[in-house]
Design an enzyme around this catalytic site. Structure first.
Site, mmCIF file in Angstrom:
data_model
loop_
_atom_site.group_PDB
_atom_site.id
_atom_site.type_symbol
_atom_site.label_atom_id
_atom_site.label_comp_id
_atom_site.label_asym_id
_atom_site.label_seq_id
_atom_site.Cartn_x
_atom_site.Cartn_y
_atom_site.Cartn_z
ATOM 1 N N HIS A 121 58.318 27.905 -143.302
ATOM 2 C CA HIS A 121 59.278 28.899 -143.753
ATOM 3 C C HIS A 121 60.688 28.340 -143.849
ATOM 4 O O HIS A 121 61.464 28.777 -144.690
ATOM 5 C CB HIS A 121 59.127 30.188 -142.962
ATOM 6 C CG HIS A 121 57.911 30.894 -143.442
ATOM 7 N ND1 HIS A 121 56.655 30.486 -143.059
ATOM 8 C CD2 HIS A 121 57.734 31.834 -144.389
ATOM 9 C CE1 HIS A 121 55.771 31.200 -143.729
ATOM 10 N NE2 HIS A 121 56.393 32.038 -144.534
ATOM 11 N N ARG A 157 49.367 22.882 -141.742
ATOM 12 C CA ARG A 157 50.353 22.623 -142.793
ATOM 13 C C ARG A 157 51.726 22.205 -142.262
ATOM 14 O O ARG A 157 52.562 21.720 -143.026
ATOM 15 C CB ARG A 157 50.467 23.824 -143.736
ATOM 16 C CG ARG A 157 51.101 25.059 -143.134
ATOM 17 C CD ARG A 157 50.845 26.268 -144.030
ATOM 18 N NE ARG A 157 52.053 26.986 -144.364
ATOM 19 C CZ ARG A 157 52.093 28.116 -145.051
ATOM 20 N NH1 ARG A 157 50.969 28.652 -145.509
ATOM 21 N NH2 ARG A 157 53.221 28.711 -145.318
ATOM 22 N N ASN A 182 49.427 27.103 -150.381
ATOM 23 C CA ASN A 182 49.940 26.570 -149.107
ATOM 24 C C ASN A 182 48.867 26.686 -148.030
ATOM 25 O O ASN A 182 48.595 25.746 -147.293
ATOM 26 C CB ASN A 182 51.181 27.342 -148.659
ATOM 27 C CG ASN A 182 52.254 27.401 -149.726
ATOM 28 O OD1 ASN A 182 52.200 26.635 -150.671
ATOM 29 N ND2 ASN A 182 53.198 28.296 -149.583
ATOM 30 N N ARG A 191 53.456 41.692 -150.966
ATOM 31 C CA ARG A 191 52.389 41.323 -150.039
ATOM 32 C C ARG A 191 52.586 42.072 -148.726
ATOM 33 O O ARG A 191 53.693 42.103 -148.185
ATOM 34 C CB ARG A 191 52.436 39.820 -149.779
ATOM 35 C CG ARG A 191 51.397 39.380 -148.768
ATOM 36 C CD ARG A 191 51.341 37.890 -148.646
ATOM 37 N NE ARG A 191 52.461 37.342 -147.898
ATOM 38 C CZ ARG A 191 52.671 36.042 -147.735
ATOM 39 N NH1 ARG A 191 51.858 35.173 -148.303
ATOM 40 N NH2 ARG A 191 53.688 35.602 -147.047
ATOM 41 N N ARG A 229 57.429 38.364 -149.724
ATOM 42 C CA ARG A 229 56.906 38.132 -148.364
ATOM 43 C C ARG A 229 57.531 39.164 -147.425
ATOM 44 O O ARG A 229 58.599 38.933 -146.858
ATOM 45 C CB ARG A 229 57.278 36.721 -147.891
ATOM 46 C CG ARG A 229 56.578 35.592 -148.623
ATOM 47 C CD ARG A 229 56.999 34.244 -148.026
ATOM 48 N NE ARG A 229 56.079 33.172 -148.344
ATOM 49 C CZ ARG A 229 56.239 32.318 -149.342
ATOM 50 N NH1 ARG A 229 57.272 32.419 -150.142
ATOM 51 N NH2 ARG A 229 55.348 31.357 -149.552
ATOM 52 N N GLU A 255 43.457 32.451 -150.365
ATOM 53 C CA GLU A 255 44.089 31.348 -149.623
ATOM 54 C C GLU A 255 43.210 30.847 -148.483
ATOM 55 O O GLU A 255 43.671 30.087 -147.640
ATOM 56 C CB GLU A 255 45.463 31.778 -149.111
ATOM 57 C CG GLU A 255 45.482 33.062 -148.310
ATOM 58 C CD GLU A 255 46.879 33.464 -147.844
ATOM 59 O OE1 GLU A 255 47.797 32.639 -147.871
ATOM 60 O OE2 GLU A 255 47.035 34.632 -147.431
HETATM 61 C C1 PEP Z 1 50.411 30.521 -149.463
HETATM 62 O O1 PEP Z 1 49.741 30.459 -148.429
HETATM 63 O O2 PEP Z 1 50.259 29.757 -150.423
HETATM 64 C C2 PEP Z 1 51.467 31.543 -149.600
HETATM 65 C C3 PEP Z 1 52.067 31.754 -150.740
HETATM 66 O O3 PEP Z 1 51.820 32.258 -148.512
HETATM 67 P P1 PEP Z 1 52.677 31.743 -147.265
HETATM 68 O O4 PEP Z 1 53.297 30.433 -147.640
HETATM 69 O O5 PEP Z 1 53.680 32.811 -146.996
HETATM 70 O O6 PEP Z 1 51.642 31.642 -146.206
HETATM 71 MG MG MG Z 2 49.663 32.104 -146.990
#
Ligand code: PEP
Ligand code: MG
Length: 571
Positions: A186, A462, A451, A329, A293, A428
């Site tokens: 983030h 990640r 992501n 979302r 978000r 995802e």
């Molecule tokens: C993702 O996971 O690709 C996504 C867009 O959500 P976030 O990065 O908020 O987990």
């Molecule tokens: Mg995500």
């Protein structure tokens, strides 16, 4: 030179300010002289009250009455003899002021948080905040006020919380450096939204970099150069000027449709974290919002936002878009997104645990409030709801059932909402990808979250720099997953977008176009560059490139091949 992960493009030259985390350590059980200690406590208490009142007055002027009242509520709590009386009694019996304050506050926090009532939980969270601030004051710890740092500042921290980032004045901060976090953390997402160059996961940066030191942050190469030479400064100054020029040239793409060189139209949306960000999406010529978000609304607050507060935020975002679509979302917390006041117990595997839709379907009290706010706001624009971290069909059905229940409730109350509100899912997780054909029958759209899809497909955290080498969307496993998801959506005739960071990755573009992606949602700072890149390629070329790229067996081959294609197609 310090190496890290290039997380937000651009270069910045400036001076470092370290944002140290204070440990708030003190000697417990030290001998004190009660009368002197009591006087010390009373003096600090008075200072605390006066300072808090000043903060409240400032907030009243800058933000609003309600927010100011929340701060003033803390003055009432700390002035309550029930609390101060106990602290004073503990001091009189020989405990130092720090320990007395900590012990008494902890007792109250425990008492209030054990009561199953929203007001009481809020009270516990207020006392927690009072305790931290008062202890800092007693210990002489002074926090850096991020909103007041001078022009040309490079902020260095272990990590950035959303509320820290919210205080950043982008004109004053030329670079961000952290010790943890990756391209999709983030901190990175926020740095990109603010268009501040950032290098993350710089090992030991909190000890190796020094306050006041001159430095260069290169957000493209992922390096931080301390005490640069005259030549290095000159080199980076001209790089900065070149980047500014590129930015200006991109302006020609701001008021046009998004289409390939041979005229195939796609949608280009922006990602946002709060209603104010809609402005930057609109200014950059975004055709809608592909990911709001909402957890940022929850993270930036010290307690759960009420239905009314959420309704106003969603309505503001929808109305600023003036009829353009906005995909909101629902709460995606857990993993690396922590909300302290929710007091979610620590887990061994937070990324595999109690998070996102799993949390919401368990805490339906919190979820219902959000869905009601969303439904009410849907009367004011083209709002679409998106469910995060879906792994099975049941989760989607449960959300839809909840929405139907809430629609009837609103109807009975005479409140407006959009009857045919579209509901989609983020794809995802590998599970969602594998059942994309089944999910496509249940929802109106997909949005691919690369992501997390990369993280879960490759079984690689990640944000973990040690395994960052495996975290790549060019891995054949991830590419196949993306291709299958898009194909499943096409077969069911539903819209499929992408809101993960890969949507703005120019190397991925030919593949995404060839697979048939309908919508790209990118950070507002990447909108124009993405539109330009789309305009430079024909569908025929995209298909040829995708065909070849999908034949390779390794990530390296894919990556090298796609990088080469950019040179060819942008020459
Ligand atoms: C993702 O996971 O690709 C996504 C867009 O959500 P976030 O990065 O908020 O987990
Ligand atoms: Mg995500």
């Amino acid at each position: 030179m310090n190496h890290g992960i290039a997380a937000s493009a651009g270069v910045g030259i400036g001076h470092i300010i370290l944002l140290k985390e204070c440990t708030m350590e003190y000697e417990k059980g030290r001998t004190i002289e009660p009368t002197a200690e009591l006087n010390r406590f009373k003096t600090e208490l008075e200072r605390f009250t006066t300072d808090t009142q000043k903060v409240a007055d400032d907030i009243r002027e800058r933000i609003g009455e309600k927010e100011a009242e929340i701060i003033e509520g803390q003055i009432m709590i700390i002035s309550d003899p029930a609390l101060t009386g106990e602290v004073e009694a503990a001091i009189q019996s020989g405990t130092c002021a720090e320990q007395a304050m900590e012990q008494v506050c902890d007792t109250f926090i425990q008492m209030f948080s054990s009561i199953d009532d929203e007001m009481m939980r809020q009270r516990a969270s207020d006392i927690h905040d009072i305790k931290t601030r008062f202890l800092k004051q007693l210990l002489g710890i002074i926090d850096v006020d991020i909103s007041k740092v001078p022009k040309g500042t490079i902020l260095v921290a272990r990590d950035f919380t959303p509320s820290m980032t919210a205080g950043i004045v982008k004109e004053n901060v030329v670079g961000i450096v952290t010790e943890v976090g990756g391209v999709t953390s983030h901190s990175a997402i926020l740095a990109r939204a603010l268009e501040i160059p950032a290098v993350l996961s710089v090992e030991a940066c909190m000890t190796n970099l020094k306050d006041g030191q001159e430095a260069i942050v290169d957000g493209e190469k992922g390096i931080v150069i301390t005490e640069p030479s005259k030549e290095q400064i000159a080199e980076y100054q001209s790089r900065y000027a070149a980047l500014q020029k590129e930015k200006e040239e991109l302006q020609q793409f701001s008021n046009m449709h998004t289409q390939t060189k041979d005229g195939v139209r796609v949608e280009l949306f922006g990602n946002i974290g709060n209603p104010k960000d809609v402005q930057s999406v609109v200014q950059a010529g975004g055709e809608g919002v592909g990911l709001f978000r909402t957890e940022f609304l929850f993270m930036d607050s010290s307690s759960l936002p009420t239905e009314e507060e959420q309704f106003l935020a969603y309505k503001e975002a929808a109305m600023t878009l003036n009829g353009k679509p906005i995909i909101i979302r629902t709460l995606d917390i857990g993993g690396d997104k922590e909300i302290p006041y929710l007091e979610i117990p620590k887990e061994d595997n937070p990324f595999l645990g109690y998070r996102a839709i799993r949390y919401c379907l368990d805490r339906t009290d919190i979820y219902r409030t959000q869905l009601r706010a969303l439904l009410r706001a849907s009367a004011f624009g083209d709002i679409r709801i998106m469910i995060p971290l879906v792994t099975c069909v049941e989760e989607v059905r449960q959300v839809k059932a909840l929405l139907n229940e809430l629609k009837s409730e609103l109807k009975q109350e005479g409140q407006a909402y959009k009857e045919d509100l579209k509901v989609g899912v983020m794809i995802e997780t590998p599970a969602a990808s594998l059942i994309a054909d089944l999910l496509a029958k249940e929802v109106d759209f997909f949005s691919i979250g690369t992501n997390d899809l990369t993280q879960y497909t490759m079984a690689v955290d990640r944000g973990n720099a040690k395994v960052a080498g495996l975290y790549s969307t060019y891995q054949p496993a991830v590419l196949r997953s993306i291709r299958n998801i898009i194909q499943a959506a096409k077969e069911q005739n539903i819209m499929v977008g992408m809101c993960g960071e890969s949507a703005s990755d120019i190397r991925m573009l030919p593949l995404l176009l060839a697979f048939g992606l309908d919508e790209f949602s990118v950070s507002s700072s990447a909108i124009l560059a993405t539109r330009k890149a789309i305009s430079q390629i024909t569908m025929e070329d995209a298909k040829k490139i995708a065909k070849q790229a999908m034949q390779f067996s390794t990530e390296k081959e894919v990556c090298q091949y796609l990088s080469k294609q950019i040179e060819v197609h942008t020459a």
